[in-house]
Design an enzyme around this catalytic site. Structure first.
Site, PDB file in Angstrom:
ATOM      1  N   HIS A 283      10.155  -3.428  -0.497  1.00  0.00           N
ATOM      2  CA  HIS A 283      10.618  -3.034   0.831  1.00  0.00           C
ATOM      3  C   HIS A 283       9.550  -3.195   1.888  1.00  0.00           C
ATOM      4  O   HIS A 283       9.785  -2.932   3.049  1.00  0.00           O
ATOM      5  CB  HIS A 283      11.097  -1.583   0.799  1.00  0.00           C
ATOM      6  CG  HIS A 283      12.331  -1.422  -0.029  1.00  0.00           C
ATOM      7  ND1 HIS A 283      13.517  -2.004   0.324  1.00  0.00           N
ATOM      8  CD2 HIS A 283      12.537  -0.808  -1.211  1.00  0.00           C
ATOM      9  CE1 HIS A 283      14.415  -1.729  -0.605  1.00  0.00           C
ATOM     10  NE2 HIS A 283      13.831  -1.019  -1.550  1.00  0.00           N
ATOM     11  N   ARG A 284       8.356  -3.607   1.470  1.00  0.00           N
ATOM     12  CA  ARG A 284       7.285  -3.704   2.447  1.00  0.00           C
ATOM     13  C   ARG A 284       7.640  -4.737   3.518  1.00  0.00           C
ATOM     14  O   ARG A 284       7.302  -4.576   4.686  1.00  0.00           O
ATOM     15  CB  ARG A 284       5.975  -4.063   1.760  1.00  0.00           C
ATOM     16  CG  ARG A 284       4.821  -3.958   2.709  1.00  0.00           C
ATOM     17  CD  ARG A 284       3.484  -4.071   2.027  1.00  0.00           C
ATOM     18  NE  ARG A 284       3.112  -2.840   1.377  1.00  0.00           N
ATOM     19  CZ  ARG A 284       2.719  -2.746   0.123  1.00  0.00           C
ATOM     20  NH1 ARG A 284       2.660  -3.827  -0.607  1.00  0.00           N
ATOM     21  NH2 ARG A 284       2.383  -1.599  -0.390  1.00  0.00           N
TER      22      ARG A 284
END
Lengths: 304, 511
Positions: free
Chosen positions: A245-246
């Site tokens: 999700h970065r």
């Protein structure tokens, strides 16, 4: 600083790298820049120039060098030896990570860094806190810093875990245009001959850019990110197949910083498109038979 | 005096004027040694020497643990002084990269290509004295050195804008595009006190020509018209282009086939348990553990009398724990005695080396070579994940050649495999021999070999290429940790390569 530093605005070309650095200067939460590319393309000159620019503008963000030969004592901090010898006290001597807190940690030739040091960095970068428990010392201090790495992929690749820690990635190539090449050399020779005079010539441009960054930093928190833009960001990351999700978070922050630099009132899809490739380039899955150009083409298609 | 050409003399004079560029004294002749000795002597004690043993921590500023004051590092001092590299070829890439950031460097090596890649653009000019028979005047000068023989130095004319663009034009004509080299050449030209034409000649002779002769990856160096096709590693970066068919002068050659989409590559069997190595260690993991003075994980501390350099931190800790027993405890001063001194053992795991032997001969049909490339690329990718080094040996044409020397850059291996054309003979024995020569430099247990071939050797040193190949493979098997021979033409590499079955004895694994 006794050695004069080449002004940021005098660095010719390398616009993508400069954009990446400016975005990080506006929002340190983006998480850094990885600049890989040809040797001698002014990567370290540009990063050091940014440090100078921020310093003269009065933005509290030190640029700390992590040299290749640094030992872990130097990086993490350890027992203060002079204090121990002078009056037998156990005191903590802060290391480079403490110096870099709130600023930039610059690693030149990041791909040649000792594997063990990379492990240490990953550990601290993940938590934002440096815990030292060794040599009879027990000390904890916050260590949030922006990682900036540069290197030449010809000499070795970077470990994937470390690569993902860098918010943005850019490729720096040698400029082929003859007149630009000549101009680069001309500026450097002029700087060698008279550093003060050369810096003075660019002082106005430096001040203007510095003010732009400072204004963008002030504006950042108030800048709204509409839901439609957020949806666009998530869709883009899913389509690109970005791992973790970065990517979404970094893309959102980078787009917001970009809009702030452009003095916009809201973050639009155009802002997202402008920074999408910088964010996704090193995060999309790639097959062994794909080259860098394949990845670039894939992303360009996706963003358009 | 040492006899040099006009261009070389101009460059040496420019160096003596204090020009901030890199100068490489090349060649192994007596003259080169004499010139080197003379230039080093002229620099005097102010020069900063960097050798393979120079500690990496010495390059940057560090705090003196005893006084707390900051000691400037080599890089800071070299900003105004000269860096001297007596054995430039022996530097590892980290030291070479650090040294390359200095502007005035004097280096000694046999040839430019011996020098680690990061350092090459920093060594602007190459001066190689001609290996002719020395004259009696030269020998006399050597026996009776006169002091202050250097010719008076004239002040050079300033470099105009037109001169500068002309200079960059020359470099560009030779396919050299590197901002660092541009700058070095400009700084060199600034210091040449000669008319413009002679300046240009000197630059061409010492900067451009040595780099043109050096052609690292090409199997056939004497290509007839490569003026139109600059060396891909030195030309400006462009999307990788396939070399045009027939460019290598081999009529039977076909252009490179693209690798097949992925398939599972046969895995190399698990390595034997590694042991401590004595050979050149590679960075990475999976190989034998190596002890090191400054890098790697900290191991135990030992008394200094057991060897090593003193570790300040460990020594102070020992001394502190013993203070209550010492008479000076009351005064509040810490006393350190010789028996407190400790040194620190450090160790890091060394890496593995994967040697890919790829048969790209005419007998490897269209589909075989595509599959071979795909398998090879898979192994390169695995090697990258394991942080191993990769070398690529190509068996094609008259002799086998080393397409990629051991590197951790997957890009180089990747590019070499992708742009590999097929055609010509199969010098398998030569390829295996090259692989085992390469492996000898490293610890045997840390080297893996993957050979992709159909086993139809037809070129060898003796009368029977097939038998030679088998013999070379047996020798290779004895020398390295693991050997895997894959026949890419067979389905999933199940059948044996024809003719090589008998050599699969011992530790060689075949699929």
């Amino acid at each position: 600083m006794t050695t004069p530093v080449f002004p940021f605005t005098a660095v010719l070309g390398q616009n993508e790298l400069k954009d990446c650095l400016l975005l990080n200067a506006v929002d340190p939460g983006i998480g850094g820049v990885l600049a890989l590319g040809d040797r001698g393309t002014g990567k370290s000159t540009t990063v050091r120039a940014l440090g100078q620019l921020l310093e003269t503008t009065g933005i509290p963000a030190p640029v700390v060098d992590l040299p290749l030969g640094a030992t872990e004592d130097r990086v993490l901090g350890s027992l203060d030896i002079s204090a121990a010898l002078a009056d037998g006290q156990r005191r903590f001597a802060p290391g480079l990570l403490s110096d870099a807190h709130g600023g930039f940690l610059y690693i030149d030739e990041v791909n040649l860094l000792d594997d063990y040091l990379v492990d240490l960095l990953l550990d601290v970068a993940a938590s934002g806190i440096n815990r030292v428990e060794r040599d009879g010392i027990s000390h904890t201090h916050p260590a949030r810093f922006v990682l900036i790495g540069s290197g030449n992929p010809e000499e070795g690749e970077l470990r994937p875990q470390l690569e993902d820690r860098f918010g943005l990635a850019t490729t720096v190539t040698t400029i082929a245009d003859l007149s630009q090449r000549t101009e680069i050399v001309r500026r450097r020779l002029a700087f060698d001959a008279d550093p003060e005079g050369f810096t003075a010539d660019y002082a106005a441009a430096e001040a203007e850019l510095g003010e732009r960054i400072a204004a963008a930093r002030r504006r950042l928190e108030q800048l709204a990110v509409p839901d439609a833009t957020l949806e666009h960001i998530v869709r883009l990351c899913i389509d690109a197949g970005a791992v973790g999700h970065r990517a979404e978070i970094v893309l959102m922050r980078a787009a917001r910083a970009y809009a702030a630099l452009e003095s916009a009132h809201a973050v639009t899809e155009n802002d997202v498109s402008a920074v999408a490739r910088l964010t996704l380039r090193h995060r999309v899955p790639r097959e062994s038979y794909e080259t860098n150009d394949d990845i670039e083409r894939r992303l360009t298609r996706l963003v358009a | 005096m040492i006899t040099l050409t006009t261009g070389q003399r101009d460059v040496v004079q420019a160096w003596r004027r204090g020009g901030r560029f890199g100068l490489l004294i090349a060649g192994s002749s007596w003259r080169a040694d004499a010139l080197w000795a003379q230039l080093v002597a002229e620099l005097g004690p102010a020069a900063i020497a960097v050798s393979p043993a120079t500690g990496l921590d010495a390059f940057t500023a560090r705090a003196d643990p005893w006084t707390g004051s900051v000691v400037p590092g080599i890089l800071t001092r070299a900003a105004s002084q000269t860096l001297v590299l007596g054995h430039a070829a022996g530097l590892d890439s980290a030291r070479a990269a650090l040294a390359a950031s200095c502007s005035r460097i004097l280096a000694r090596a046999h040839q430019l290509s011996d020098i680690p890649a990061p350092l090459q653009p920093a060594l602007t000019a190459l001066v190689e004295p001609a290996p002719e028979r020395s004259s009696s005047a030269e020998l006399n000068a050597q026996l009776h050195p006169r002091s202050g023989t250097a010719a008076p130095l004239h002040v050079p004319d300033p470099l105009t804008a037109a001169d500068l663009s002309g200079l960059i034009g020359i470099l560009n004509r030779y396919g050299l595009a590197d901002h660092g080299l541009d700058l070095g050449a400009a700084r060199l030209a600034q210091q040449i006190a000669a008319p413009e034409a002679r300046r240009r000649d000197a630059i061409e002779e010492t900067v451009c020509l040595p780099r043109r002769r050096q052609d690292p990856a090409s199997p056939q160096p004497e290509e007839p018209n490569d003026a139109e096709r600059p060396n891909p590693r030195e030309s400006e970066p462009s999307p990788p282009q396939d070399p045009s068919p027939g460019a290598n002068g081999d009529a039977s050659e076909t252009p490179p086939e693209p690798p097949e989409p992925p398939e599972t590559a046969p895995a190399i069997p698990k390595p034997p348990r590694s042991r401590t190595s004595t050979r050149t260690p590679l960075p990475g993991r999976g190989g034998p553990t190596t002890e090191d003075q400054s890098r790697g994980r900290r191991r135990r501390t030992v008394p200094l009398c057991a060897g090593g350099s003193p570790d300040v931190l460990a020594s102070v800790l020992i001394a502190l724990s013993r203070q209550p027993l010492r008479s000076s405890a009351a005064t509040g001063r810490v006393r350190i005695l010789p028996e407190d001194l400790r040194s620190r053992r450090r160790a890091h795991p060394s890496g593995r080396l994967l040697i890919l032997v790829v048969d790209a001969s005419g007998s490897m049909a269209h589909r075989s070579i595509r599959r071979a490339k795909s398998i090879a690329l898979r192994h390169v990718e695995t090697a990258y994940r394991d942080r191993a080094h990769v070398a690529v040996v190509i068996a094609r044409g008259h002799t086998a050649y080393l397409a990629v020397p051991p590197t951790r850059s997957i890009r180089q291996a990747d590019h070499a495999l992708r742009s590999l054309p097929t055609g010509g003979g199969t010098p398998l024995a030569g390829a295996f021999e090259l692989a085992s020569r390469l492996a000898q430099r490293h610890d045997a247990a840390g080297v893996d070999v993957v050979a992709l071939t159909d086993g139809r050797a037809n070129i060898g040193p003796g009368d029977d290429p097939q038998r030679d190949a088998e013999r070379a493979l047996r020798q290779l098997t004895a020398r390295v940790g693991r050997v895997l021979v894959v026949h890419p033409g067979s389905i999933r590499g199940r059948s044996h390569p024809s003719g090589l079955t008998s050599s699969s004895a011992g530790r060689a694994h075949q699929r």
